[in-house]
Write an enzyme that holds these catalytic residues in place. Structure first.
Site, PDB file in Angstrom:
ATOM      1  N   THR A 158     -48.119 -10.669  -3.122  1.00 50.83           N
ATOM      2  CA  THR A 158     -46.818 -11.768  -4.515  1.00 50.83           C
ATOM      3  C   THR A 158     -48.404 -13.243  -4.666  1.00 50.83           C
ATOM      4  OG1 THR A 158     -45.095 -13.031  -4.893  1.00 50.83           O
ATOM      5  CG2 THR A 158     -45.941 -13.070  -2.501  1.00 50.83           C
ATOM      6  N   ASP A 159     -47.756 -12.997  -6.080  1.00 45.05           N
ATOM      7  CA  ASP A 159     -48.987 -14.646  -6.412  1.00 45.05           C
ATOM      8  C   ASP A 159     -48.739 -15.604  -5.589  1.00 45.05           C
ATOM      9  OD1 ASP A 159     -46.436 -14.633  -7.696  1.00 45.05           O
ATOM     10  OD2 ASP A 159     -46.901 -14.973  -9.680  1.00 45.05           O
TER      11      ASP A 159
HETATM   12  P1  NAD Z   1     -36.352  -6.035  -2.032  1.00 40.95           P
HETATM   13  O1  NAD Z   1     -36.026  -7.455  -0.825  1.00 40.95           O
HETATM   14  O2  NAD Z   1     -35.361  -6.049  -2.612  1.00 40.95           O
HETATM   15  O3  NAD Z   1     -36.118  -4.949  -0.850  1.00 40.95           O
HETATM   16  C1  NAD Z   1     -36.590  -4.878   0.483  1.00 40.95           C
HETATM   17  C2  NAD Z   1     -37.163  -3.710   1.252  1.00 40.95           C
HETATM   18  O4  NAD Z   1     -37.290  -3.857   2.465  1.00 40.95           O
HETATM   19  C3  NAD Z   1     -35.523  -3.039   1.069  1.00 40.95           C
HETATM   20  O5  NAD Z   1     -35.100  -1.977   0.738  1.00 40.95           O
HETATM   21  C4  NAD Z   1     -35.283  -3.649   2.561  1.00 40.95           C
HETATM   22  O6  NAD Z   1     -34.224  -2.715   3.557  1.00 40.95           O
HETATM   23  C5  NAD Z   1     -36.337  -3.737   3.224  1.00 40.95           C
HETATM   24  N1  NAD Z   1     -37.111  -3.872   4.498  1.00 40.95           N
HETATM   25  C6  NAD Z   1     -36.708  -5.417   4.340  1.00 40.95           C
HETATM   26  N2  NAD Z   1     -36.993  -5.369   6.435  1.00 40.95           N
HETATM   27  C7  NAD Z   1     -37.545  -4.098   6.368  1.00 40.95           C
HETATM   28  C8  NAD Z   1     -37.826  -3.503   7.958  1.00 40.95           C
HETATM   29  N3  NAD Z   1     -38.075  -4.490   9.136  1.00 40.95           N
HETATM   30  N4  NAD Z   1     -38.139  -2.525   8.087  1.00 40.95           N
HETATM   31  C9  NAD Z   1     -38.127  -1.320   7.244  1.00 40.95           C
HETATM   32  N5  NAD Z   1     -37.194  -2.469   6.047  1.00 40.95           N
HETATM   33  C10 NAD Z   1     -37.113  -3.264   5.228  1.00 40.95           C
HETATM   34  O7  NAD Z   1     -37.460  -6.574  -2.087  1.00 40.95           O
HETATM   35  P2  NAD Z   1     -38.718  -6.560  -3.462  1.00 40.95           P
HETATM   36  O8  NAD Z   1     -38.266  -7.124  -4.942  1.00 40.95           O
HETATM   37  O9  NAD Z   1     -38.250  -4.624  -3.743  1.00 40.95           O
HETATM   38  O10 NAD Z   1     -40.150  -6.906  -3.214  1.00 40.95           O
HETATM   39  C11 NAD Z   1     -40.540  -5.536  -2.601  1.00 40.95           C
HETATM   40  C12 NAD Z   1     -42.281  -6.320  -2.050  1.00 40.95           C
HETATM   41  O11 NAD Z   1     -42.588  -6.591  -3.508  1.00 40.95           O
HETATM   42  C13 NAD Z   1     -42.055  -7.503  -0.986  1.00 40.95           C
HETATM   43  O12 NAD Z   1     -43.304  -6.766  -0.284  1.00 40.95           O
HETATM   44  C14 NAD Z   1     -42.463  -7.859  -1.605  1.00 40.95           C
HETATM   45  O13 NAD Z   1     -43.334  -9.555  -1.194  1.00 40.95           O
HETATM   46  C15 NAD Z   1     -43.182  -8.239  -3.377  1.00 40.95           C
HETATM   47  N6  NAD Z   1     -42.800  -8.234  -4.493  1.00 40.95           N
HETATM   48  C16 NAD Z   1     -41.996  -8.869  -4.817  1.00 40.95           C
HETATM   49  C17 NAD Z   1     -41.894  -9.553  -6.135  1.00 40.95           C
HETATM   50  C18 NAD Z   1     -40.424  -9.325  -7.280  1.00 40.95           C
HETATM   51  O14 NAD Z   1     -40.494 -10.112  -7.931  1.00 40.95           O
HETATM   52  N7  NAD Z   1     -39.368  -8.818  -6.821  1.00 40.95           N
HETATM   53  C19 NAD Z   1     -43.519  -9.687  -7.012  1.00 40.95           C
HETATM   54  C20 NAD Z   1     -44.452  -9.285  -6.685  1.00 40.95           C
HETATM   55  C21 NAD Z   1     -44.490  -8.979  -4.910  1.00 40.95           C
HETATM   56  O1  DAU Z   2     -43.722 -14.788  -7.885  1.00 41.25           O
HETATM   57  C1  DAU Z   2     -43.399 -13.202  -7.213  1.00 41.25           C
HETATM   58  C2  DAU Z   2     -41.695 -13.804  -6.695  1.00 41.25           C
HETATM   59  O2  DAU Z   2     -41.236 -13.539  -7.750  1.00 41.25           O
HETATM   60  C3  DAU Z   2     -41.617 -13.248  -5.374  1.00 41.25           C
HETATM   61  O3  DAU Z   2     -42.395 -12.540  -4.908  1.00 41.25           O
HETATM   62  C4  DAU Z   2     -40.517 -13.094  -4.777  1.00 41.25           C
HETATM   63  O4  DAU Z   2     -40.232 -11.553  -4.039  1.00 41.25           O
HETATM   64  C5  DAU Z   2     -39.414 -12.652  -5.997  1.00 41.25           C
HETATM   65  O5  DAU Z   2     -38.174 -12.953  -5.178  1.00 41.25           O
HETATM   66  C6  DAU Z   2     -39.753 -13.749  -6.962  1.00 41.25           C
HETATM   67  O6  DAU Z   2     -39.746 -15.178  -6.477  1.00 41.25           O
HETATM   68  P1  DAU Z   2     -39.383 -16.232  -6.953  1.00 41.25           P
HETATM   69  O7  DAU Z   2     -38.546 -18.093  -5.855  1.00 41.25           O
HETATM   70  O8  DAU Z   2     -39.677 -17.155  -8.458  1.00 41.25           O
HETATM   71  O9  DAU Z   2     -38.198 -15.842  -7.793  1.00 41.25           O
HETATM   72  P2  DAU Z   2     -36.310 -16.414  -8.287  1.00 41.25           P
HETATM   73  O10 DAU Z   2     -35.521 -15.225  -8.882  1.00 41.25           O
HETATM   74  O11 DAU Z   2     -35.422 -16.877  -6.745  1.00 41.25           O
HETATM   75  O12 DAU Z   2     -36.439 -17.488  -8.999  1.00 41.25           O
HETATM   76  C7  DAU Z   2     -37.216 -17.808  -9.821  1.00 41.25           C
HETATM   77  C8  DAU Z   2     -36.767 -18.496 -11.062  1.00 41.25           C
HETATM   78  O13 DAU Z   2     -35.565 -19.250 -11.029  1.00 41.25           O
HETATM   79  C9  DAU Z   2     -37.236 -20.131  -9.741  1.00 41.25           C
HETATM   80  O14 DAU Z   2     -38.025 -21.067 -10.159  1.00 41.25           O
HETATM   81  C10 DAU Z   2     -36.022 -20.610  -9.149  1.00 41.25           C
HETATM   82  C11 DAU Z   2     -34.665 -20.937 -10.085  1.00 41.25           C
HETATM   83  N1  DAU Z   2     -33.974 -20.679  -9.802  1.00 41.25           N
HETATM   84  C12 DAU Z   2     -33.675 -19.371  -9.175  1.00 41.25           C
HETATM   85  C13 DAU Z   2     -32.010 -18.988  -8.543  1.00 41.25           C
HETATM   86  C14 DAU Z   2     -32.012 -18.229  -7.343  1.00 41.25           C
HETATM   87  C15 DAU Z   2     -32.183 -20.789 -10.317  1.00 41.25           C
HETATM   88  O15 DAU Z   2     -33.087 -21.777 -10.822  1.00 41.25           O
HETATM   89  N2  DAU Z   2     -31.495 -20.179  -9.680  1.00 41.25           N
HETATM   90  C16 DAU Z   2     -31.182 -20.059  -9.364  1.00 41.25           C
HETATM   91  O16 DAU Z   2     -29.890 -19.761  -8.581  1.00 41.25           O
END
Ligand code: NAD
Ligand code: DAU
Length: 348
Positions: free
Chosen positions: A129-130
Site C-alpha cells: 500500500t501507499d
Molecule cells: P480485503 O480485506 O478485502 O481482503 C483480504 C483477504 O485476505 C480476505 O479474503 C481475507 O479472508 C484474507 N485473509 C485475511 N487474513 C488471512 C489469513 N490469515 N490467511 C489467509 N487469508 C487471509 O483486502 P483488500 O482491500 O482486497 O486488500 C488486499 C491487499 O491489497 C492487502 O494486502 C492490502 O494491504 C493491499 N492494498 C489494498 C488497497 C485498498 O485500497 N483496498 C490498496 C493498496 C493495497
Molecule cells: O491507500 C491505500 C489504502 O486505502 C489501503 O492500503 C487500505 O487497505 C484501504 O483500506 C484504504 O485505506 P483508507 O484508510 O484510506 O480507506 P478508507 O476507505 O477506510 O477511508 C478513506 C478516507 O475516508 C479516509 O480519509 C478516512 C475517511 N473515512 C472513512 C470511513 C470508513 C470517513 O471519513 N468515514 C468513514 O466512515
C-alpha cells in the site's frame, strides 16, 4: 504450465486478480488460498469457480507448518500475496491481528517459498500500500524513493512486511517484486471502507460519518486497473524492484462524498440534495493521514501501464454494482459486522 498461488483471492482486490488471471491465462493453474475471514467471500468468485484452471484452498497464512507442507506439495512457480488485514480503523481497535496476519503471515510465506518455491524462474510478488510512506502535505507525490513513515498500526504492519520481503531478496536471493498502490474502489469491496459503506448507508437512510472536516485527500484507482497493473508487474516487473500504482485522481473526502450523494440521488430517484443531508461530521480517525498521492510514472514508463477509467464513470459503475447486488451487501453486513459497526461508530 505455471502454477500460481494467489493469497487473499476471496477478498476485494484478490477476487479481481483471480478473475483476471483465471480468464486471461487458461494454461496457468491458479490456486486461491484464503482463510475466509469476515472480508473473504467465495460469492465474489461464483463466475470463475468452475473453470478447470482454478482451485480454492481454505487455509491460514499464519500457520507456518501448513504453509511449508503446502509449498512442498504444490511446488508453486509464483506467489501473488494479497492476504492481509486491510482496514485502518480495525487496526486501531485490534493492532495485534495486523501484526500476526500481515507480518508473521508474510514471513511464513517467504520461508515456504524459499524452501520449496521456484527460486530460479519463479516470483514472490507482494501486494502493498501507499500508506507505508506516511502522509503528504498539500503538495508532492510518493515515489518509489520516498522513505517509509507509517502512521497507523495497519500501515506499520504493511511497511514491516515490505521490509521482510526486501530482506529475503537481499539475504536469501528470493526473486521478489513489491507494488504499493493507492485507494481502490469498485465492486465486491467490504462495506467498512468509505465508498461501499456510504453507498450502503445512503440506500438505508443512515448517517454518513465523515471523519474530522472531511478534508483529507485520497488518490482513487478503479480496482480492475489495479488488477491490470498486477498482471503487468507479475509478468514484466524487474526482480528486486518496487512499483508505485495510483490513479492520478485525488479527491478531498467531502468532495467525493458530495459527488457520490448526487449520483445516488439520481439513481435512486430521490429529491436532489436529499443524500447530502445524511452527512454527519464525527470525531476524526486517530493518526489520520492527511493526503496520499502517487507518482506512478515508473510503472507507466517502464511497463506501459496507465489507468483506464475516469473517476465519475468508475464511481457510477460501482454504485450500479452495489445497487444491483443488494443480496451480496445484505449477506456481508449481517452478524459480526453489526458488532464492529456499533463499536466503531456508536460513541463518535
Ligand atoms: P480485503 O480485506 O478485502 O481482503 C483480504 C483477504 O485476505 C480476505 O479474503 C481475507 O479472508 C484474507 N485473509 C485475511 N487474513 C488471512 C489469513 N490469515 N490467511 C489467509 N487469508 C487471509 O483486502 P483488500 O482491500 O482486497 O486488500 C488486499 C491487499 O491489497 C492487502 O494486502 C492490502 O494491504 C493491499 N492494498 C489494498 C488497497 C485498498 O485500497 N483496498 C490498496 C493498496 C493495497
Ligand atoms: O491507500 C491505500 C489504502 O486505502 C489501503 O492500503 C487500505 O487497505 C484501504 O483500506 C484504504 O485505506 P483508507 O484508510 O484510506 O480507506 P478508507 O476507505 O477506510 O477511508 C478513506 C478516507 O475516508 C479516509 O480519509 C478516512 C475517511 N473515512 C472513512 C470511513 C470508513 C470517513 O471519513 N468515514 C468513514 O466512515
Amino acid at each position: 504450465m505455471k502454477k500460481i498461488l494467489i493469497t487473499g483471492g476471496a477478498g476485494f482486490i484478490g477476487s479481481h486478480v483471480v478473475r483476471l488471471f483465471v480468464r486471461k491465462y487458461p494454461t496457468y493453474e491458479i490456486v486461491n488460498l484464503d482463510k475466509l475471514t469476515y472480508a473473504g467471500n467465495l460469492e465474489n468468485l461464483r463466475d470463475v469457480e468452475k473453470l478447470p484452471n482454478y482451485r480454492f484452498l481454505k487455509a491460514d497464512i499464519t500457520d507456518g507448518d501448513t504453509m511449508l507442507q503446502l509449498f512442498e506439495k504444490e511446488k508453486f512457480n509464483g506467489v501473488i500475496h494479497l492476504a492481509a488485514e486491510s482496514h485502518v480503523d480495525r487496526s486501531i481497535l485490534n493492532p495485534m491481528d495486523f501484526v500476526i496476519t500481515n507480518v508473521i503471515g508474510t514471513v511464513n510465506l517467504l520461508n515456504a517459498f524459499k524452501a520449496h518455491g521456484d527460486m530460479t524462474d519463479g516470483l514472490f510478488y507482494h501486494i502493498s500500500t501507499d500508506e507505508v510512506y506516511g502522509t503528504l502535505g498539500d503538495s508532492g507525490f510518493f515515489t518509489e524513493e520516498t522513505s517509509y513513515q507509517p502512521n497507523s498500526p495497519y500501515s506499520a504492519s504493511k511497511a514491516s512486511s515490505d521490509h521482510f520481503v526486501r530482506a529475503w531478496h537481499e539475504t536469501f536471493k528470493l526473486p521478489v517484486v513489491i507494488s504499493n498502490c493507492s485507494n481502490n474502489y469498485g465492486s465486491h469491496q467490504f462495506p467498512e471502507k468509505l465508498i461501499p459503506l456510504f453507498i450502503h448507508n445512503i440506500k438505508n437512510y443512515k448517517p454518513l460519518p465523515v471523519y474530522g472536516k472531511g478534508e483529507n485527500v485520497r488518490d482513487w484507482l478503479w480496482v480492475e486497473d489495479h488488477a491490470r497493473a498486477i498482471d503487468v508487474i507479475f509478468h514484466n516487473g524487474k526482480k528486486g524492484d518496487t512499483y508505485n500504482i495510483g490513479g492520478h485522481n485525488e479527491w478531498k473526502n467531502i468532495d467525493l462524498i458530495r459527488v457520490l450523494c448526487k449520483q445516488m440521488d439520481e439513481k435512486l430517484g430521490r429529491e436532489p440534495g436529499s443524500s447530502e443531508k445524511l452527512i454527519t461530521y464525527v470525531t476524526d480517525r486517530s493518526g489520520h493521514d492527511f493526503r496520499y498521492a502517487i507518482d506512478s510514472s515508473k510503472l507507466q514508463r517502464e511497463l506501459g501501464w496507465k489507468p483506464s477509467l475516469q473517476f465519475e464513470e468508475g464511481l457510477s459503475k460501482t454504485i450500479d454494482w452495489y445497487l444491483a447486488n443488494s443480496e451480496w451487501l445484505e449477506h456481508v453486513t449481517s452478524g459480526a459486522y453489526q458488532n464492529y459497526y456499533e463499536q466503531q461508530y456508536a460513541a463518535r
